[in-house]
Design an enzyme around this catalytic site. Sequence first.
Site, PDB file in Angstrom:
ATOM      1  N   GLY A 115       0.832  -1.194   0.000  1.00 13.73           N
ATOM      2  CA  GLY A 115       0.000   0.000   0.000  1.00 13.73           C
ATOM      3  C   GLY A 115       0.866   1.244   0.000  1.00 13.73           C
ATOM      4  N   CYS A 116       0.350   2.341  -0.534  1.00 13.98           N
ATOM      5  CA  CYS A 116       1.158   3.568  -0.649  1.00 13.98           C
ATOM      6  C   CYS A 116       1.549   4.115   0.728  1.00 13.98           C
ATOM      7  CB  CYS A 116       0.433   4.615  -1.470  1.00 13.98           C
ATOM      8  SG  CYS A 116      -1.225   5.044  -0.887  1.00 13.98           S
TER       9      CYS A 116
END
Length: 318
Positions: A115-116
């Site tokens: 995930g970012c």
Amino acid sequence: MKFKVFVDGQHGTTGLKIHEMLENRDEIELLTIAEKDKKNIKKRKELLNSADLVFLCLPDVASKESVSLIENENVKVIDASTAFRTDKNWVYGIPELTSKQRDKIKNSKRVCVPGCHASGLIVAMKPLVKNKIISKKHKLICHSITGFSGGGSSMISDYENGDFEIIGGQRPYALNLNHKHLPEMKHVLKLKKAPIFTPSVGNFKQGMLVISYLEKENLKKKNVSKDDLLKLYKDYYNNELFIKIIENNDEYLDNGFLNPMKCNNTNSLEISIYENETDLVIISRLDNLGKGASGAAIQCMNIMLGLEERKGLNIAKN
């Protein structure tokens, strides 16, 4: 030789970006599916099994379904959802994570893109956990601000067509303190407790800052300074093309402000450190669509297919 690549979920934000990044590469043959057929299991299954490598840019349930449709044992898969990020049978897609991670990705047929928000936190905190600056019992505190492109087509439309006075400039969310990236943050850093993490969406399309807060007195190693951490980070990420450690904050900041968009359209992640006598703040700056999503996926693809790792990826010139 051309590698056949299929993006399952090619019409979403991440899928579109991956398509854009691959469509002019001579060694890649993109397999495509018409939007009207994207829910046609028979056609998807045929494409999933005829590719050398598949990107899954789908919700978790759909990603799991796609994996179940793959019968060809030679197909390599890169998943961009949260479905497999804590699964021991999948390799976590940060090549810079440890000295062995790149080889794990290279030799795996199942890789998950982080995930970012998780990427920003993990890249900043992993060297501190590994070097026992932070105890595995430490309760990390982190805040993130990201561009609205990470929210998908509906959110992009709201921001691009909406009223600024209604939408506002910065909107915290996931205020039940149960954000979907928390499990991977805890799992990959091998922490006993999940971080306290509050993300927010800014009124800009792309880019992000992931901000971690540390009290010096609560660190496992006492009297740690910014200079100590700079040395540690430079040693840990030595020769990594996409990780940059900022040494001069006066040159890095814009009149004292930190712009979240300066790594946009690159696969770079920059770490900067700020301190006073009692506290440290560590900030990761990256493109939420780059190192935080599609760029990370392409980097992993390059490694898995034995291509030059930086091919098709930009490095920030800040």
